[in-house]
Design a protein around this motif. Structure first.
Motif, PDB file in Angstrom:
ATOM      1  N   ARG A   1       0.847  -1.191   0.000  1.00 36.79           N
ATOM      2  CA  ARG A   1       0.000   0.000   0.000  1.00 36.79           C
ATOM      3  C   ARG A   1       0.885   1.243   0.000  1.00 36.79           C
ATOM      4  N   PRO A   2       0.593   2.260  -0.809  1.00 37.19           N
ATOM      5  CA  PRO A   2       1.481   3.425  -0.945  1.00 37.19           C
ATOM      6  C   PRO A   2       1.808   4.132   0.366  1.00 37.19           C
ATOM      7  N   ASP A   3       0.862   4.229   1.288  1.00 42.06           N
ATOM      8  CA  ASP A   3       1.157   4.928   2.537  1.00 42.06           C
ATOM      9  C   ASP A   3       2.216   4.200   3.356  1.00 42.06           C
ATOM     10  N   LEU A   4       2.295   2.886   3.228  1.00 39.92           N
ATOM     11  CA  LEU A   4       3.316   2.131   3.957  1.00 39.92           C
ATOM     12  C   LEU A   4       4.694   2.335   3.350  1.00 39.92           C
ATOM     13  N   LEU A   5       4.760   2.528   2.061  1.00 41.74           N
ATOM     14  CA  LEU A   5       6.041   2.832   1.423  1.00 41.74           C
ATOM     15  C   LEU A   5       6.570   4.171   1.932  1.00 41.74           C
ATOM     16  N   ASP A   6       5.664   5.136   2.150  1.00 42.93           N
ATOM     17  CA  ASP A   6       6.067   6.423   2.727  1.00 42.93           C
ATOM     18  C   ASP A   6       6.618   6.240   4.139  1.00 42.93           C
ATOM     19  N   ILE A   7       5.975   5.388   4.943  1.00 42.11           N
ATOM     20  CA  ILE A   7       6.452   5.123   6.312  1.00 42.11           C
ATOM     21  C   ILE A   7       7.854   4.528   6.277  1.00 42.11           C
ATOM     22  N   LEU A   8       8.087   3.609   5.362  1.00 40.74           N
ATOM     23  CA  LEU A   8       9.421   2.997   5.251  1.00 40.74           C
ATOM     24  C   LEU A   8      10.470   4.020   4.854  1.00 40.74           C
ATOM     25  N   SER A   9      10.150   4.892   3.914  1.00 39.08           N
ATOM     26  CA  SER A   9      11.144   5.870   3.465  1.00 39.08           C
ATOM     27  C   SER A   9      11.461   6.903   4.545  1.00 39.08           C
ATOM     28  N   GLU A  10      10.496   7.219   5.408  1.00 43.33           N
ATOM     29  CA  GLU A  10      10.746   8.148   6.506  1.00 43.33           C
ATOM     30  C   GLU A  10      11.588   7.512   7.605  1.00 43.33           C
ATOM     31  N   GLY A  11      11.490   6.197   7.747  1.00 40.85           N
ATOM     32  CA  GLY A  11      12.162   5.517   8.847  1.00 40.85           C
ATOM     33  C   GLY A  11      13.573   5.075   8.563  1.00 40.85           C
ATOM     34  N   THR A  12      14.099   5.359   7.386  1.00 37.78           N
ATOM     35  CA  THR A  12      15.443   4.912   7.058  1.00 37.78           C
ATOM     36  C   THR A  12      16.188   6.002   6.289  1.00 37.78           C
ATOM     37  N   SER A  13      17.492   6.020   6.438  1.00 34.26           N
ATOM     38  CA  SER A  13      18.291   7.009   5.709  1.00 34.26           C
ATOM     39  C   SER A  13      18.699   6.488   4.333  1.00 34.26           C
ATOM     40  N   ALA A  14      18.565   5.181   4.119  1.00 30.34           N
ATOM     41  CA  ALA A  14      18.924   4.596   2.829  1.00 30.34           C
ATOM     42  C   ALA A  14      17.748   4.736   1.855  1.00 30.34           C
ATOM     43  N   PRO A  15      18.040   4.887   0.575  1.00 29.26           N
ATOM     44  CA  PRO A  15      16.948   4.984  -0.393  1.00 29.26           C
ATOM     45  C   PRO A  15      16.229   3.641  -0.541  1.00 29.26           C
ATOM     46  N   ILE A  16      14.961   3.717  -0.851  1.00 27.11           N
ATOM     47  CA  ILE A  16      14.188   2.505  -1.114  1.00 27.11           C
ATOM     48  C   ILE A  16      14.381   2.137  -2.574  1.00 27.11           C
ATOM     49  N   VAL A  17      14.719   0.891  -2.807  1.00 29.54           N
ATOM     50  CA  VAL A  17      14.980   0.412  -4.158  1.00 29.54           C
ATOM     51  C   VAL A  17      13.915  -0.613  -4.517  1.00 29.54           C
ATOM     52  N   THR A  18      13.332  -0.459  -5.680  1.00 31.63           N
ATOM     53  CA  THR A  18      12.405  -1.472  -6.176  1.00 31.63           C
ATOM     54  C   THR A  18      13.104  -2.221  -7.302  1.00 31.63           C
ATOM     55  N   ARG A  19      12.834  -3.498  -7.381  1.00 31.73           N
ATOM     56  CA  ARG A  19      13.483  -4.324  -8.395  1.00 31.73           C
ATOM     57  C   ARG A  19      12.456  -5.171  -9.116  1.00 31.73           C
ATOM     58  N   ASP A  20      12.681  -5.361 -10.390  1.00 32.54           N
ATOM     59  CA  ASP A  20      11.893  -6.286 -11.196  1.00 32.54           C
ATOM     60  C   ASP A  20      12.828  -7.406 -11.610  1.00 32.54           C
ATOM     61  N   VAL A  21      12.429  -8.616 -11.350  1.00 27.29           N
ATOM     62  CA  VAL A  21      13.218  -9.776 -11.749  1.00 27.29           C
ATOM     63  C   VAL A  21      12.327 -10.650 -12.615  1.00 27.29           C
ATOM     64  N   VAL A  22      12.771 -10.939 -13.820  1.00 27.59           N
ATOM     65  CA  VAL A  22      12.016 -11.788 -14.723  1.00 27.59           C
ATOM     66  C   VAL A  22      12.891 -12.969 -15.071  1.00 27.59           C
ATOM     67  N   MET A  23      12.345 -14.167 -14.878  1.00 28.09           N
ATOM     68  CA  MET A  23      13.088 -15.385 -15.192  1.00 28.09           C
ATOM     69  C   MET A  23      12.262 -16.216 -16.162  1.00 28.09           C
ATOM     70  N   ARG A  24      12.895 -16.794 -17.127  1.00 25.65           N
ATOM     71  CA  ARG A  24      12.209 -17.687 -18.047  1.00 25.65           C
ATOM     72  C   ARG A  24      12.802 -19.066 -17.853  1.00 25.65           C
ATOM     73  N   LEU A  25      11.965 -20.007 -17.490  1.00 24.46           N
ATOM     74  CA  LEU A  25      12.403 -21.372 -17.245  1.00 24.46           C
ATOM     75  C   LEU A  25      12.114 -22.215 -18.479  1.00 24.46           C
ATOM     76  N   GLU A  26      13.084 -22.929 -18.936  1.00 27.25           N
ATOM     77  CA  GLU A  26      12.915 -23.772 -20.109  1.00 27.25           C
ATOM     78  C   GLU A  26      12.384 -25.141 -19.684  1.00 27.25           C
ATOM     79  N   ALA A  27      11.783 -25.837 -20.597  1.00 25.15           N
ATOM     80  CA  ALA A  27      11.235 -27.168 -20.320  1.00 25.15           C
ATOM     81  C   ALA A  27      12.371 -28.152 -20.061  1.00 25.15           C
ATOM     82  N   ASP A  28      12.043 -29.206 -19.345  1.00 27.68           N
ATOM     83  CA  ASP A  28      13.034 -30.257 -19.060  1.00 27.68           C
ATOM     84  C   ASP A  28      13.442 -30.969 -20.308  1.00 27.68           C
TER      85      ASP A  28
END
Length: 102
Positions: A75-102
């Protein structure tokens, strides 16, 4: 938990799943809610979303997904709480993996 297995209620969990750390749950005062959801006094706060797509079909076996994944949404308001409570920047990551068949 029915939501964690392939069933009429859901797709099941992928081979890996993102999970919030105990620190995060404590910092945001989160508790278990609906399946795959953490909540606070205002309602749903964090949720795990899983998906599958690009189904491969065969005459010899059941369809299986070529691409699957998961995401944690907050929820966006919780992201604001996290950013206020830490001096480090908040980083978001996208990880996409493609698994091949056996």
């Amino acid at each position: 938990m029915p939501a964690a297995a392939d069933a009429a209620q859901g797709l099941g969990l992928p081979g890996f799943a993102l999970t919030p750390t105990p620190w995060l749950r404590t910092a945001l005062r989160l508790r278990p809610g609906a399946p795959l959801t953490l909540e606070d006094d205002r309602g749903p706060a964090l949720r795990l979303i899983c998906w599958r797509t690009e189904y491969e079909r065969s005459a010899y076996r059941l369809p299986w997904p070529r691409t699957s994944g998961c995401a944690v949404v907050i929820r966006p308001d919780l992201l604001d709480i996290l950013s206020e409570g830490t001096s480090a920047p908040i980083v978001t990551r996208d990880v996409v993996m493609r698994l091949e068949a056996d």
